[in-house]
Motif scaffolding. Structure first.
Motif, PDB file in Angstrom:
ATOM      1  N   TYR A 193       0.819  -1.220   0.000  1.00  0.00           N
ATOM      2  CA  TYR A 193       0.000   0.000   0.000  1.00  0.00           C
ATOM      3  C   TYR A 193       0.853   1.272   0.000  1.00  0.00           C
ATOM      4  O   TYR A 193       0.480   2.304  -0.568  1.00  0.00           O
ATOM      5  N   TYR A 195       3.435   2.112  -1.550  1.00  0.00           N
ATOM      6  CA  TYR A 195       3.908   2.578  -2.860  1.00  0.00           C
ATOM      7  C   TYR A 195       2.919   3.548  -3.509  1.00  0.00           C
ATOM      8  O   TYR A 195       3.249   4.216  -4.492  1.00  0.00           O
ATOM      9  N   THR A 196       1.699   3.603  -2.967  1.00  0.00           N
ATOM     10  CA  THR A 196       0.697   4.522  -3.519  1.00  0.00           C
ATOM     11  C   THR A 196       0.870   5.941  -2.980  1.00  0.00           C
ATOM     12  O   THR A 196       0.207   6.864  -3.455  1.00  0.00           O
ATOM     13  N   LYS A 198       0.011   6.715   0.029  1.00  0.00           N
ATOM     14  CA  LYS A 198      -1.012   6.894   1.059  1.00  0.00           C
ATOM     15  C   LYS A 198      -0.565   6.240   2.363  1.00  0.00           C
ATOM     16  O   LYS A 198       0.196   5.267   2.355  1.00  0.00           O
ATOM     17  N   PHE A 203      -5.200   4.104   3.200  1.00  0.00           N
ATOM     18  CA  PHE A 203      -5.458   2.970   2.313  1.00  0.00           C
ATOM     19  C   PHE A 203      -6.479   2.015   2.921  1.00  0.00           C
ATOM     20  O   PHE A 203      -7.201   1.322   2.194  1.00  0.00           O
TER      21      PHE A 203
END
Length: 307
Positions: A193, A195-196, A198, A203
């Motif tokens: 998660y 890597y987004t 957020k 997330f």
């Protein structure tokens, strides 16, 4: 979902039988149920030919005696009028194999077995039947009251989840819509998660909103018949979604859990085949129904696991 017309109920001629007979009365008054087959399995009725020559009625008398015991047990605990007809059958051989063979011969829709407080033996039998039966399975813990007015349906919104909810709706409808159904979706925040860009909390909200969106699509396909249905979303934090389900069942005072035999989605990390088996292991105080499309058993590979 096919209607449940024919039911097998296992009796072991011990303390658990009272619970089983009380549930038999409960099921016997369901509108669709027509036949209830009480079965008891004698593990070994083999008698050498030489002995049979001398005592030719030995097997017949053993079966007759066991059948009389079953009828006495049912007469002791059964109460009230029933819509379904009761039958008594004594089987011979391995318990699971005998029940499965009888299920096929009589075109059974639902197998009902008990779970004793010390569940090592009954838990193993439940696992075997859940894997191999070509119909649905209901596991009744010892001492459970025959009541289904608060049902938990764990769901990943798959076709197998659809079958489970259909069964819960049928039960609620039979109960004059007095049953409340809680649909629980357990979601997991994926490892990547971050890597987004957020945060974990952000997330988590993404996953929850995705579950809400999928639920709305899922429930729109049902005729809920004015039954009270509530959706809840649980985040799995210990990599064991079954504990979230059991916790939720206790939280809402559920008197039944209904789950599909299989189904998986990548968004929920939810595999109902293994989840059903895990629930059989952990759930020792709430009736558990594992719904399977009739005629579709677990298959040859799963059968090999039992050998």
């Amino acid at each position: 979902m096919y209607p449940i017309k024919k039911v097998i109920i296992g009796l072991d001629l011990r303390e658990l039988d009272q619970t089983m007979v009380e549930f038999a009365d409960f099921l016997a008054n369901a509108p669709a149920v027509e036949e209830i087959y009480f079965v008891n399995v004698i593990k070994n009725l083999y008698i050498p030919k030489e002995v049979l020559k001398e005592f030719p009625d030995m097997v017949e008398n053993a079966i007759k005696e066991r059948k009389n015991e079953m009828e006495t047990k049912v007469a002791e605990f059964s109460k009230g009028e029933k819509n379904a007809k009761f039958h008594f059958n004594v089987l011979n051989g391995k318990i699971a194999d005998s029940i499965l063979k009888f299920t096929k011969e009589r075109d059974i829709d639902l197998i009902v077995i008990g779970r004793r407080e010390k569940a090592n033996e009954s838990g193993a039998l439940s696992q075997r039947l859940a894997r191999r039966a070509a119909c649905s399975l209901l596991i009744i813990p010892e001492g459970t009251s025959p009541k289904m007015d608060r049902i938990l349906v764990p769901s990943d919104f798959s076709d197998y989840s659809k079958l489970a909810l259909e069964e819960a709706i049928n039960i609620a409808h039979s109960n004059q819509n007095a049953t409340e159904i809680t649909i629980q979706n357990v979601f997991t925040v994926p490892t990547g998660y971050h890597y987004t860009g957020k945060s974990f909390e952000e997330f988590t909200e993404v996953m929850r909103k995705n579950a809400v969106k999928n639920y709305k699509k899922f429930i729109s396909k049902f005729d809920t018949k004015d039954i009270k249905i509530k959706a809840v979303y649980s985040q799995d934090t210990n990599e064991d979604v079954t504990t979230d389900m059991i916790d939720k069942a206790h939280e809402i005072n559920a008197n039944a859990i209904i789950i599909g035999a299989k189904g998986r989605t990548s968004t929920t990390a939810f595999f109902l085949g293994s989840i059903a088996e895990r629930l059989i292991q952990l759930d020792n105080d709430i009736p558990l129904m594992i719904v399977r499309p009739k005629g579709k058993n677990a298959g040859f590979l799963e059968f090999l696991k039992e050998l």
